[in-house]
Design an enzyme around this catalytic site. Structure first.
Site, PDB file in Angstrom:
ATOM      1  CD  GLN A  76      -2.468  -1.276   2.728  1.00 10.88           C
ATOM      2  OE1 GLN A  76      -3.374  -0.530   3.073  1.00 10.88           O
ATOM      3  NE2 GLN A  76      -1.930  -2.170   3.553  1.00 10.88           N
ATOM      4  CG  ASP A  80       7.778   3.736   1.086  1.00  9.46           C
ATOM      5  OD1 ASP A  80       7.462   3.569   2.283  1.00  9.46           O
ATOM      6  OD2 ASP A  80       8.027   2.786   0.306  1.00  9.46           O
ATOM      7  CG  HIS A 138      -2.947   2.360  -2.085  1.00  8.24           C
ATOM      8  ND1 HIS A 138      -2.990   2.248  -0.721  1.00  8.24           N
ATOM      9  CD2 HIS A 138      -4.044   1.712  -2.536  1.00  8.24           C
ATOM     10  CE1 HIS A 138      -4.061   1.557  -0.371  1.00  8.24           C
ATOM     11  NE2 HIS A 138      -4.725   1.212  -1.446  1.00  8.24           N
ATOM     12  CB  CYS A 148      -2.972  12.150 -22.525  1.00  2.65           C
ATOM     13  SG  CYS A 148      -1.343  12.550 -21.899  1.00  2.65           S
ATOM     14  CB  CYS A 161      -1.989  16.372 -24.026  1.00  6.93           C
ATOM     15  SG  CYS A 161      -2.297  16.209 -22.259  1.00  6.93           S
ATOM     16  CB  SER A 184      -4.126   0.374  10.607  1.00  7.30           C
ATOM     17  OG  SER A 184      -4.370   1.060   9.380  1.00  7.30           O
ATOM     18  CD  GLU A 232      -0.463   0.694  17.847  1.00  2.53           C
ATOM     19  OE1 GLU A 232       0.253   1.636  18.195  1.00  2.53           O
ATOM     20  OE2 GLU A 232      -1.519   0.811  17.190  1.00  2.53           O
TER      21      GLU A 232
HETATM   22  C1  BV8 Z   1     -11.897   2.990  -3.594  1.00  2.00           C
HETATM   23  C2  BV8 Z   1      -2.003   6.767  -1.377  1.00  2.00           C
HETATM   24  C3  BV8 Z   1     -13.522   2.514  -5.203  1.00  2.00           C
HETATM   25  C4  BV8 Z   1      -2.104   8.227  -1.103  1.00  2.00           C
HETATM   26  C5  BV8 Z   1      -3.775   5.698  -0.041  1.00  2.00           C
HETATM   27  C6  BV8 Z   1     -15.199  -0.186   2.363  1.00  2.00           C
HETATM   28  C7  BV8 Z   1     -15.429   0.137   3.664  1.00  2.00           C
HETATM   29  C8  BV8 Z   1     -15.129   1.442   4.122  1.00  2.00           C
HETATM   30  C9  BV8 Z   1     -14.564   2.409   3.298  1.00  2.00           C
HETATM   31  C10 BV8 Z   1     -14.322   2.070   2.010  1.00  2.00           C
HETATM   32  C11 BV8 Z   1     -14.643   0.790   1.545  1.00  2.00           C
HETATM   33  N1  BV8 Z   1     -14.304   0.762   0.245  1.00  2.00           N
HETATM   34  C12 BV8 Z   1     -13.772   1.961  -0.114  1.00  2.00           C
HETATM   35  C13 BV8 Z   1     -13.783   2.764   0.940  1.00  2.00           C
HETATM   36  C14 BV8 Z   1     -13.289   4.120   0.973  1.00  2.00           C
HETATM   37  C15 BV8 Z   1     -11.771   4.166   1.177  1.00  2.00           C
HETATM   38  C16 BV8 Z   1     -11.398   3.560   2.508  1.00  2.00           C
HETATM   39  O1  BV8 Z   1     -11.008   2.417   2.615  1.00  2.00           O
HETATM   40  N2  BV8 Z   1     -11.503   4.414   3.517  1.00  2.00           N
HETATM   41  C17 BV8 Z   1     -11.034   4.001   4.874  1.00  2.00           C
HETATM   42  C18 BV8 Z   1     -10.359   5.212   5.490  1.00  2.00           C
HETATM   43  C19 BV8 Z   1     -12.159   3.541   5.702  1.00  2.00           C
HETATM   44  N3  BV8 Z   1     -11.070   3.460   0.106  1.00  2.00           N
HETATM   45  C20 BV8 Z   1     -10.829   4.156  -1.030  1.00  2.00           C
HETATM   46  O2  BV8 Z   1     -11.179   5.299  -1.232  1.00  2.00           O
HETATM   47  C21 BV8 Z   1     -10.071   3.391  -2.112  1.00  2.00           C
HETATM   48  N4  BV8 Z   1     -10.704   3.542  -3.378  1.00  2.00           N
HETATM   49  O3  BV8 Z   1     -12.499   2.351  -2.770  1.00  2.00           O
HETATM   50  O4  BV8 Z   1     -12.317   3.186  -4.858  1.00  2.00           O
HETATM   51  C22 BV8 Z   1     -14.418   3.524  -5.575  1.00  2.00           C
HETATM   52  C23 BV8 Z   1     -13.983   4.559  -6.371  1.00  2.00           C
HETATM   53  C24 BV8 Z   1     -14.930   5.462  -6.785  1.00  2.00           C
HETATM   54  C25 BV8 Z   1     -16.234   5.343  -6.346  1.00  2.00           C
HETATM   55  C26 BV8 Z   1     -16.603   4.270  -5.520  1.00  2.00           C
HETATM   56  C27 BV8 Z   1     -15.668   3.357  -5.119  1.00  2.00           C
HETATM   57  C28 BV8 Z   1      -8.651   3.993  -2.302  1.00  2.00           C
HETATM   58  C29 BV8 Z   1      -7.866   3.855  -1.060  1.00  2.00           C
HETATM   59  C30 BV8 Z   1      -6.397   4.273  -1.332  1.00  2.00           C
HETATM   60  C31 BV8 Z   1      -6.123   5.671  -0.838  1.00  2.00           C
HETATM   61  N5  BV8 Z   1      -4.689   5.992  -0.953  1.00  2.00           N
HETATM   62  N6  BV8 Z   1      -2.447   5.984  -0.224  1.00  2.00           N
HETATM   63  C32 BV8 Z   1      -1.238   8.667   0.065  1.00  2.00           C
HETATM   64  O5  BV8 Z   1      -0.379   7.884   0.510  1.00  2.00           O
HETATM   65  O6  BV8 Z   1      -1.409   9.812   0.478  1.00  2.00           O
HETATM   66  S1  BV8 Z   1      -4.274   4.902   1.406  1.00  2.00           S
HETATM   67  C33 BV8 Z   1      -2.928   5.093   2.516  1.00  2.00           C
HETATM   68  O7  BV8 Z   1      -3.511   4.955   3.769  1.00  2.00           O
HETATM   69  C34 BV8 Z   1      -1.867   4.030   2.464  1.00  2.00           C
HETATM   70  O8  BV8 Z   1      -1.551   3.651   1.159  1.00  2.00           O
HETATM   71  C35 BV8 Z   1      -2.503   2.892   3.265  1.00  2.00           C
HETATM   72  O9  BV8 Z   1      -3.365   2.133   2.464  1.00  2.00           O
HETATM   73  C36 BV8 Z   1      -3.352   3.651   4.254  1.00  2.00           C
HETATM   74  C37 BV8 Z   1      -2.665   3.750   5.580  1.00  2.00           C
HETATM   75  O10 BV8 Z   1      -2.810   2.494   6.165  1.00  2.00           O
HETATM   76  P1  BV8 Z   1      -1.479   1.712   6.665  1.00  2.00           P
HETATM   77  O11 BV8 Z   1      -0.495   1.626   5.544  1.00  2.00           O
HETATM   78  O12 BV8 Z   1      -1.957   0.492   7.283  1.00  2.00           O
HETATM   79  O13 BV8 Z   1      -0.836   2.728   7.727  1.00  2.00           O
HETATM   80  P2  BV8 Z   1      -1.397   3.132   9.171  1.00  2.00           P
HETATM   81  O14 BV8 Z   1      -0.613   4.300   9.604  1.00  2.00           O
HETATM   82  O15 BV8 Z   1      -2.879   3.214   9.155  1.00  2.00           O
HETATM   83  O16 BV8 Z   1      -1.011   1.883  10.093  1.00  2.00           O
HETATM   84  C38 BV8 Z   1       0.356   1.586  10.295  1.00  2.00           C
HETATM   85  C39 BV8 Z   1       0.357   0.250  11.018  1.00  2.00           C
HETATM   86  O17 BV8 Z   1       1.724  -0.166  11.182  1.00  2.00           O
HETATM   87  C40 BV8 Z   1      -0.243   0.340  12.422  1.00  2.00           C
HETATM   88  O18 BV8 Z   1      -1.091  -0.773  12.646  1.00  2.00           O
HETATM   89  C41 BV8 Z   1       0.981   0.284  13.348  1.00  2.00           C
HETATM   90  O19 BV8 Z   1       0.697  -0.367  14.569  1.00  2.00           O
HETATM   91  C42 BV8 Z   1       1.938  -0.553  12.513  1.00  2.00           C
HETATM   92  N7  BV8 Z   1       3.371  -0.315  12.791  1.00  2.00           N
HETATM   93  C43 BV8 Z   1       3.959   0.807  13.247  1.00  2.00           C
HETATM   94  N8  BV8 Z   1       5.316   0.611  13.353  1.00  2.00           N
HETATM   95  C44 BV8 Z   1       5.554  -0.668  12.925  1.00  2.00           C
HETATM   96  C45 BV8 Z   1       4.320  -1.256  12.549  1.00  2.00           C
HETATM   97  N9  BV8 Z   1       4.213  -2.518  12.089  1.00  2.00           N
HETATM   98  C46 BV8 Z   1       5.378  -3.236  11.985  1.00  2.00           C
HETATM   99  N10 BV8 Z   1       6.607  -2.733  12.305  1.00  2.00           N
HETATM  100  C47 BV8 Z   1       6.727  -1.470  12.775  1.00  2.00           C
HETATM  101  N11 BV8 Z   1       7.941  -1.004  13.099  1.00  2.00           N
END
Ligand code: BV8
Length: 246
Positions: free
Chosen positions: A108, A111, A126, A137, A156, A195, A221
């Protein structure tokens, strides 16, 4: 904080790791945390940019409303990432592509640190922060490391936007479908540093599990996926994943 000890790697997990041929790894921001990349949610609060939650500044609407602000957010993150390097978690996962006959890495993360660690054929569901795309385009332009961002599309002349998937946008054509196919075929699935809240990516481990795969989560976590897993390794990916090589 749980310190990562080999004892966490149960004999069953060790045996399955040694015997597996088809393995899928799904990663999130947590796999890059030990490289210094800020996560979005770990630690409770969600990332904020200039008062906007990240899933607002990183949304399709924002591209329509204020593309310069979107570029400012991604230019800032590219600036941070430029100085950062892969950590032992990225390096372990890169080694695994030579261990398992059929290995799939789905991330996901935008980077590029997996590729920097030597991982090939990474399925970036992503997109990538190192590419720009024309809004009309869809021509793509590489912005890796020191390439400056073209002001407009060289084909374009329309505006360019980051080649990442923003909230409310579809994933790159074929990327999720390929990842879902590999998830349905794998015997062992690792879910590392996510997460498990953002869909459809968060649905991949469920596809793997319901197709018979052994599911292992690596995260300091608990997540909504933890109860669904066969084994949960509580700790940092950079400390835990290298333990499998022993
Ligand atoms: C879409 C790029 C279809 C940009 C990103 C179903 C249910 C509910 C909501 C939805 C659903 N379907 C769609 C949705 C809406 C939405 C969504 O899921 N919303 C969420 C918030 C509920 N999804 C979308 O919009 C997707 N598109 O569905 O399109 C569509 C289209 C049109 C019309 C209708 C439908 C697109 C989603 C992609 C968005 N872009 N990234 C950017 O980076 O800015 S998402 C971005 O956030 C990341 O890529 C990643 O996916 C997410 C962050 O999550 P994580 O990577 O897990 O990071 P996080 O910080 O949350 O957690 C870190 C974890 O690591 C923690 O658990 C922590 O404890 C752990 N950790 C920390 N340190 C360590 C560690 N683990 C191991 N070692 C360590 N040292």
């Amino acid at each position: 904080m749980h310190c990562a000890s080999a004892s966490q790697i149960t004999s069953e997990l060790g045996e399955r790791f040694r015997a597996a041929r088809k393995v899928l790894v799904l990663t999130g921001a947590g796999v890059s945390a030990e490289s210094g990349v800020p996560t979005f949610r770990g630690g409770g609060n969600s990332a904020v940019w200039k008062g906007m939650p990240f899933d607002v500044i990183s949304s399709a609407q924002m591209v329509e409303r204020d593309l310069p602000a979107v570029w400012e957010w991604f230019d800032y993150r590219r600036g941070v990432l430029k100085e950062l390097s892969p950590n032992p978690a990225h390096q372990a996962i890169a080694r695994w592509q030579n261990v398992f006959p059929e290995f799939t890495l789905v991330t996901q993360n935008i980077d590029g640190l997996h590729q920097k660690a030597g991982s090939r054929e990474v399925i970036e569901v992503h997109g990538s922060i190192w590419r720009a795309r024309c809004v009309s385009c869809h021509s793509r332009f590489d912005m890796s490391r020191d390439a400056v961002r073209p002001e407009a599309c060289l084909h374009c002349a329309d505006r360019l936007r980051p080649d990442v998937v923003l909230f409310g946008e579809m994933l790159p054509p074929g990327a999720f479908e390929l990842a879902a196919e590999k998830a349905s075929q794998c015997e062992l699935c690792f879910v590392v540093g996510t997460s498990s809240l953002v869909y459809p990516a968060a649905g991949l481990p469920e596809i793997a599990k319901s197709s018979g795969a052994y599911l292992c989560e690596v995260n300091p976590e608990r997540t909504p996926l933890s109860d669904f897993c066969d084994v949960v390794l509580t700790g940092k990916a950079g400390e835990l994943l290298p333990l499998f090589d022993q």
